[in-house]
Design a protein around this motif. Sequence first.
Motif, PDB file in Angstrom:
ATOM      1  N   ILE A 110     -12.582 -28.222 -22.608  1.00 30.21           N
ATOM      2  CA  ILE A 110     -11.160 -27.280 -22.725  1.00 30.21           C
ATOM      3  C   ILE A 110      -9.951 -28.031 -22.727  1.00 30.21           C
ATOM      4  CG2 ILE A 110      -9.832 -25.513 -22.265  1.00 30.21           C
ATOM      5  CD1 ILE A 110     -11.661 -22.927 -22.200  1.00 30.21           C
ATOM      6  N   VAL A 111     -10.282 -28.894 -21.008  1.00 34.50           N
ATOM      7  CA  VAL A 111      -9.137 -29.209 -20.151  1.00 34.50           C
ATOM      8  C   VAL A 111      -9.259 -31.105 -21.766  1.00 34.50           C
ATOM      9  CG1 VAL A 111      -8.350 -30.784 -18.309  1.00 34.50           C
ATOM     10  CG2 VAL A 111      -8.597 -29.011 -18.150  1.00 34.50           C
ATOM     11  N   THR A 112      -9.685 -31.570 -21.406  1.00 38.36           N
ATOM     12  CA  THR A 112     -10.685 -32.815 -22.263  1.00 38.36           C
ATOM     13  C   THR A 112      -9.743 -32.240 -24.163  1.00 38.36           C
ATOM     14  OG1 THR A 112     -12.497 -32.939 -20.911  1.00 38.36           O
ATOM     15  CG2 THR A 112     -12.050 -34.398 -23.483  1.00 38.36           C
ATOM     16  N   MET A 113     -10.453 -30.785 -24.391  1.00 35.66           N
ATOM     17  CA  MET A 113      -9.843 -30.704 -25.513  1.00 35.66           C
ATOM     18  C   MET A 113      -7.726 -30.736 -26.176  1.00 35.66           C
ATOM     19  SD  MET A 113     -12.527 -27.791 -27.481  1.00 35.66           S
ATOM     20  CE  MET A 113     -12.488 -26.726 -25.613  1.00 35.66           C
ATOM     21  N   GLY A 122     -12.175 -17.442 -15.932  1.00 37.26           N
ATOM     22  CA  GLY A 122     -11.276 -15.991 -15.158  1.00 37.26           C
ATOM     23  C   GLY A 122     -11.435 -16.900 -12.812  1.00 37.26           C
ATOM     24  N   ASP A 123     -12.251 -17.000 -12.274  1.00 40.92           N
ATOM     25  CA  ASP A 123     -12.658 -17.482 -11.203  1.00 40.92           C
ATOM     26  C   ASP A 123     -11.893 -18.819 -10.548  1.00 40.92           C
ATOM     27  OD1 ASP A 123     -13.749 -15.010 -10.769  1.00 40.92           O
ATOM     28  OD2 ASP A 123     -15.958 -15.867 -11.160  1.00 40.92           O
ATOM     29  N   ILE A 124     -11.119 -19.975 -11.667  1.00 45.17           N
ATOM     30  CA  ILE A 124     -11.318 -20.900 -10.972  1.00 45.17           C
ATOM     31  C   ILE A 124      -9.142 -20.927 -12.197  1.00 45.17           C
ATOM     32  CG2 ILE A 124     -12.757 -21.864 -10.673  1.00 45.17           C
ATOM     33  CD1 ILE A 124     -12.955 -23.098 -13.208  1.00 45.17           C
ATOM     34  N   ALA A 125      -8.933 -20.539 -12.879  1.00 44.59           N
ATOM     35  CA  ALA A 125      -7.877 -20.662 -13.763  1.00 44.59           C
ATOM     36  C   ALA A 125      -6.275 -19.568 -12.521  1.00 44.59           C
ATOM     37  CB  ALA A 125      -8.061 -20.251 -15.363  1.00 44.59           C
ATOM     38  N   PHE A 126      -5.977 -20.970 -12.387  1.00 44.74           N
ATOM     39  CA  PHE A 126      -4.672 -20.344 -12.493  1.00 44.74           C
ATOM     40  C   PHE A 126      -4.255 -20.227 -10.696  1.00 44.74           C
ATOM     41  CE2 PHE A 126      -4.415 -20.155 -16.023  1.00 44.74           C
ATOM     42  CZ  PHE A 126      -2.619 -20.642 -16.579  1.00 44.74           C
ATOM     43  N   HIS A 127      -5.545 -20.194  -9.857  1.00 44.30           N
ATOM     44  CA  HIS A 127      -5.725 -19.882  -8.264  1.00 44.30           C
ATOM     45  C   HIS A 127      -5.354 -21.714  -7.763  1.00 44.30           C
ATOM     46  CE1 HIS A 127      -8.671 -16.888  -9.784  1.00 44.30           C
ATOM     47  NE2 HIS A 127      -8.873 -16.810  -8.645  1.00 44.30           N
ATOM     48  N   PHE A 128      -4.706 -22.118  -7.773  1.00 41.58           N
ATOM     49  CA  PHE A 128      -3.913 -23.640  -6.673  1.00 41.58           C
ATOM     50  C   PHE A 128      -3.777 -22.624  -6.430  1.00 41.58           C
ATOM     51  CE2 PHE A 128      -1.841 -23.214 -10.877  1.00 41.58           C
ATOM     52  CZ  PHE A 128      -0.424 -22.950 -10.297  1.00 41.58           C
ATOM     53  N   THR A 153      -2.480 -33.391 -16.403  1.00 41.22           N
ATOM     54  CA  THR A 153      -2.822 -33.152 -14.518  1.00 41.22           C
ATOM     55  C   THR A 153      -2.367 -31.602 -14.528  1.00 41.22           C
ATOM     56  OG1 THR A 153      -2.716 -36.169 -13.710  1.00 41.22           O
ATOM     57  CG2 THR A 153      -2.495 -33.853 -12.759  1.00 41.22           C
ATOM     58  N   VAL A 154      -0.839 -31.997 -15.311  1.00 44.41           N
ATOM     59  CA  VAL A 154      -0.742 -30.325 -14.452  1.00 44.41           C
ATOM     60  C   VAL A 154      -1.641 -29.336 -15.709  1.00 44.41           C
ATOM     61  CG1 VAL A 154       1.387 -28.402 -15.261  1.00 44.41           C
ATOM     62  CG2 VAL A 154       1.078 -30.848 -14.218  1.00 44.41           C
ATOM     63  N   ILE A 155      -1.488 -29.325 -16.355  1.00 45.40           N
ATOM     64  CA  ILE A 155      -2.646 -28.441 -17.241  1.00 45.40           C
ATOM     65  C   ILE A 155      -4.317 -28.839 -16.793  1.00 45.40           C
ATOM     66  CG2 ILE A 155      -4.260 -28.075 -19.568  1.00 45.40           C
ATOM     67  CD1 ILE A 155      -1.793 -29.515 -21.322  1.00 45.40           C
ATOM     68  N   GLY A 156      -4.820 -29.503 -16.497  1.00 46.50           N
ATOM     69  CA  GLY A 156      -6.014 -29.274 -15.699  1.00 46.50           C
ATOM     70  C   GLY A 156      -5.603 -29.063 -14.349  1.00 46.50           C
ATOM     71  N   ALA A 157      -4.724 -28.990 -13.847  1.00 47.01           N
ATOM     72  CA  ALA A 157      -5.221 -28.010 -12.344  1.00 47.01           C
ATOM     73  C   ALA A 157      -4.714 -26.458 -12.216  1.00 47.01           C
ATOM     74  CB  ALA A 157      -4.191 -28.594 -11.704  1.00 47.01           C
ATOM     75  N   LEU A 196      -5.991 -24.875 -14.853  1.00 46.32           N
ATOM     76  CA  LEU A 196      -6.998 -24.647 -15.663  1.00 46.32           C
ATOM     77  C   LEU A 196      -8.346 -24.750 -14.560  1.00 46.32           C
ATOM     78  CD1 LEU A 196      -7.083 -25.433 -19.386  1.00 46.32           C
ATOM     79  CD2 LEU A 196      -6.757 -22.980 -18.421  1.00 46.32           C
ATOM     80  N   GLY A 197      -8.105 -25.380 -13.914  1.00 45.50           N
ATOM     81  CA  GLY A 197      -9.411 -25.518 -12.212  1.00 45.50           C
ATOM     82  C   GLY A 197     -10.047 -26.651 -12.282  1.00 45.50           C
TER      83      GLY A 197
END
Length: 428
Positions: free
Chosen positions: A56-59, A225-231, A288-292, A294-295
């Motif tokens: 998804i991040v790559t896309m 869901g277990d990694i997205a927005f878990h920063f 990079t912000v999008i990637g972080a 989404l996990g």
Amino acid sequence: MLEKIFKLSEKNTNVSTEVRAGLTTFLAMMYIVPVNASIMSLTGMPFDELITATAIVTMISTILNGIWSNTPVAMSVGMGLNAYFTFGLVKGMHIPWQSALGIVMISGLIFLALSFTKFRVWVLESVPIDVRRAISAGIGMFIAFIGLKGMGVIVDNPATLVSLGNFHDPKVLLGVFGFIVAAVLFAYRIKGAFIIAIIITSIVAWILGLGELPKGIVSMPSGIGDIAFHFDIKSVLTLALLPVIMTFLITDMFDTIGTLAGIGMRAGLFKKGSRELQKTLEADAAATVIGASLGTSTTTSFIESAAGVEEGGRTGLTAVVTGLLFITTLFFLPLYKAIPDNAIYPILVMVGVLMFSELKNIDFSDGTVAVTSFITAVLMPLTYSITIGISAGFVIYLILALLKREFDKINVGTVTLALIGLLAFIFH
């Protein structure tokens, strides 16, 4: 509509050429999906979700760049910093992966803010190009060391720290076979060399019983869901982690600009003061912000984009096609899960080869540059830390320049980076 958006005729290209170029770039870099998931899953993050997040991040980042900057540059999770994320921060410094994602997020936000200023120019003027090349070479050695250790070619030794692995182990031989296949395909400039090598090595492993057969070919994508927005940002806002944040920021900046320079030379893009370069940097920082979010670790421009440029890609349509093709990678989870580790690790070594080649451009006749470059490059694998390598390089460069009275090599930037580098040793 495509002509209006991407200015195809102005760039002397057409839809068919751009589509072919986009497919070529996709084949060259699709290896990143299973490779990144394999690396980052060692932090405890779920492999299935990392496959989805990476795709998804790559896309998103690649399509965003294609539309925003109208350049044929694809973006994905950067090799090197994903290894540092896993082995340097989480495993080495015992930082939770949520906090490591927080570091990536902070560096990305800073990069994004600075992309709209002249800071990147200031950094480029502050750090000699040869030191930047040494950073790339050092990261290459760091990645290759991780790959060789993962393959079992290098093992721990209490007397000598490291020594040669057990070449009677079939899995070690499988890794060596995978490396040879990847190296030969790369040497012959076969398109998609790395993903083809992964496929061939995996098939051999399945036939010989060195890996579990795939439990199917396609499936629905996993959720994230277990990694997205878990920063976790709050836990990393300390002075001790400032050098680490700066490492991600500086490395991403150098990697991006170096990649874009290489692609630009082939495509005639990014002339001095180019608006396209500015917009690509902005897209890279946003990625990079999008990637972080989404996990995933730091997202950056991929040098594999040069493969599409060689096919004639000149506009953002190439990037959009590449991004859209990554949708297909979402549905091959059963295949990705069945790929043996020793079909993945040889690719890390080959990526290390590509990055290490930057050494050939360093001017070793300059004593200050020679010592700085050597220290920067060699300390990364030997200390298992990109931060230590970069920090030591900046400090040594400033000391040598002062003692040799080479004041023309000293500026506010070199002093600032050296002081930040000192923090890495003070808080180590």
